[in-house]
Design a protein around this motif. Sequence first.
Motif, mmCIF file in Angstrom:
data_model
loop_
_atom_site.group_PDB
_atom_site.id
_atom_site.type_symbol
_atom_site.label_atom_id
_atom_site.label_comp_id
_atom_site.label_asym_id
_atom_site.label_seq_id
_atom_site.Cartn_x
_atom_site.Cartn_y
_atom_site.Cartn_z
ATOM 1 N N HIS A 38 5.643 8.495 -8.845
ATOM 2 C CA HIS A 38 5.350 8.462 -7.314
ATOM 3 C C HIS A 38 4.876 9.778 -7.035
ATOM 4 O O HIS A 38 5.429 10.711 -6.839
ATOM 5 C CB HIS A 38 6.495 7.954 -6.691
ATOM 6 C CG HIS A 38 5.870 7.597 -5.224
ATOM 7 N ND1 HIS A 38 6.706 6.729 -4.270
ATOM 8 C CD2 HIS A 38 4.913 7.957 -4.466
ATOM 9 C CE1 HIS A 38 6.125 6.955 -3.238
ATOM 10 N NE2 HIS A 38 4.906 7.671 -3.233
ATOM 11 N N HIS A 111 -1.192 7.834 -2.557
ATOM 12 C CA HIS A 111 -0.167 7.565 -3.363
ATOM 13 C C HIS A 111 -0.331 6.931 -4.866
ATOM 14 O O HIS A 111 -1.376 6.123 -4.827
ATOM 15 C CB HIS A 111 0.966 6.288 -2.693
ATOM 16 C CG HIS A 111 1.486 6.659 -1.432
ATOM 17 N ND1 HIS A 111 2.850 7.149 -1.262
ATOM 18 C CD2 HIS A 111 1.031 6.717 -0.093
ATOM 19 C CE1 HIS A 111 3.286 7.330 -0.233
ATOM 20 N NE2 HIS A 111 2.001 7.008 0.538
ATOM 21 N N TYR A 113 1.153 5.485 -7.965
ATOM 22 C CA TYR A 113 2.362 4.850 -8.600
ATOM 23 C C TYR A 113 2.351 4.253 -9.816
ATOM 24 O O TYR A 113 1.198 3.933 -10.147
ATOM 25 C CB TYR A 113 2.956 3.454 -7.852
ATOM 26 C CG TYR A 113 3.346 3.695 -5.994
ATOM 27 C CD1 TYR A 113 4.425 4.112 -5.636
ATOM 28 C CD2 TYR A 113 2.085 3.284 -5.095
ATOM 29 C CE1 TYR A 113 4.582 4.255 -4.101
ATOM 30 C CE2 TYR A 113 2.230 3.487 -3.782
ATOM 31 C CZ TYR A 113 3.460 3.794 -3.329
ATOM 32 O OH TYR A 113 3.575 3.959 -2.013
#
Length: 124
Positions: A38, A111, A113
């Motif tokens: 992450h 972000h 991920y």
Amino acid sequence: MENCLFCKIAAKQIPSSIVHEDDDLLVFKDINPAAPVHLLIIPKVHVSTLSDCTPEHAPLLGKMMSLVPKLAADHNIAVTYDEQGQPSRGFKFLINSGPDGGQEVYHLHMHLYGGPRPWRGMRT
């Protein structure tokens, strides 16, 4: 911005686990990861939300997005293919914008991920 958490991280006033830095961007590990990988990708210049971006920001946004394949490869989450051409691995790329979009820190950030599931139902 004086009280912006990510501006302080970009200015190295607050420590972070940096995985990439250049003149325009800083990438660091999220302190509360929602997946095995992450990462947060931030511009060093303050922009509050994606909604505040203008055509002038296009080169910066492009640079942020074009960094993702390298980061994915560096963190072993890039899509790979077996001998039959079947894909494996992969990642999710997300920008939250504004309160209804789930944005918590008002400094534009992306972000990244990835990693083995189960993180499908993660918070974003």
